[in-house]
Design a protein around this motif. Sequence first.
Motif: not given
Length: 303
Positions: A13-20
Amino acid sequence: MDKLRSLHDAIAFDVEDGNSIAMGCGLESLIPFAASHEIIREKKSDLTLIGPISDMQFDQLIGAGCVKKIIASWVGNVAAGLGHNYRRAAESAIPLALEIEEHSNFTIGQGLQAAAMGLPFLPTRTIKGSDFLKADQFKPIQCPFTHEDLVAVRAIHPDVAILHVQYADVEGNAHTWGNLGVMREAALAAKKVILTCEEVVDHEMILSDPNRTVIPGFVVSSVVHQPLGSHPSPTQGYSRRDDDFYFEYHTATRTREGFEQWLQKWVLGVEDHGAFLNLLGNDRIERLKPQGSLFAPAVSFNY
């Protein structure tokens, strides 16, 4: 608002590809290893990892091919020294090339604090005269009051902070104690916060000791009940550091093939953190539990 989720759902839910992502912000303790293992299992990619020292957490994520950039002061294995995956990525782009934004422990904290305060930078004296000044994240400035030469540390804005704590209620208000590092700064700087916790407690427990509420619920997106979620790093009051696990990892990951075997056994080959703990074994877990009790003096909050 009830924010309680499974670890799988929180990461999805909270972590997407490309996130820091800011992790390991409690320095050598409270490192959310259960969360990073779930990130690997869910095959998140192109991540930027932020933290002062990550112990071997960042090394595992790098080796699993999840990371494109590191914003850190040190990456390795505190007990043994070198992070083998980090070195392979930095020197030979194995498994992927790695961009590195280097900081000191102090400037990581300043960058997160600047973001938490809504400022573009904070000034420092600590890296004056060093090669850090060659990097884009630092700029020479002059104090407008004393005319002293200083260095501006650019604010660091994580998309997500993932933190492990002792207590949290379902709204995300969290009690934690011990060495806090830059956990609060990371939580307030991030757009989203995932908490893994040893215990989910009633809101009244949080209210009973307000000075221990390090992370306020209004910044938290997901709360995950994850006992021993920091293993092998310690959580004061619940588990000591599993030193042997660090040394075993260091030996196993000297080669790329050795790391892949370790990853299959401890991360990809188990369904979740509960299965990881079963593989670890009850005897080993029992040996890590603190012996005896050291209680702080009781206080009264009555006026």
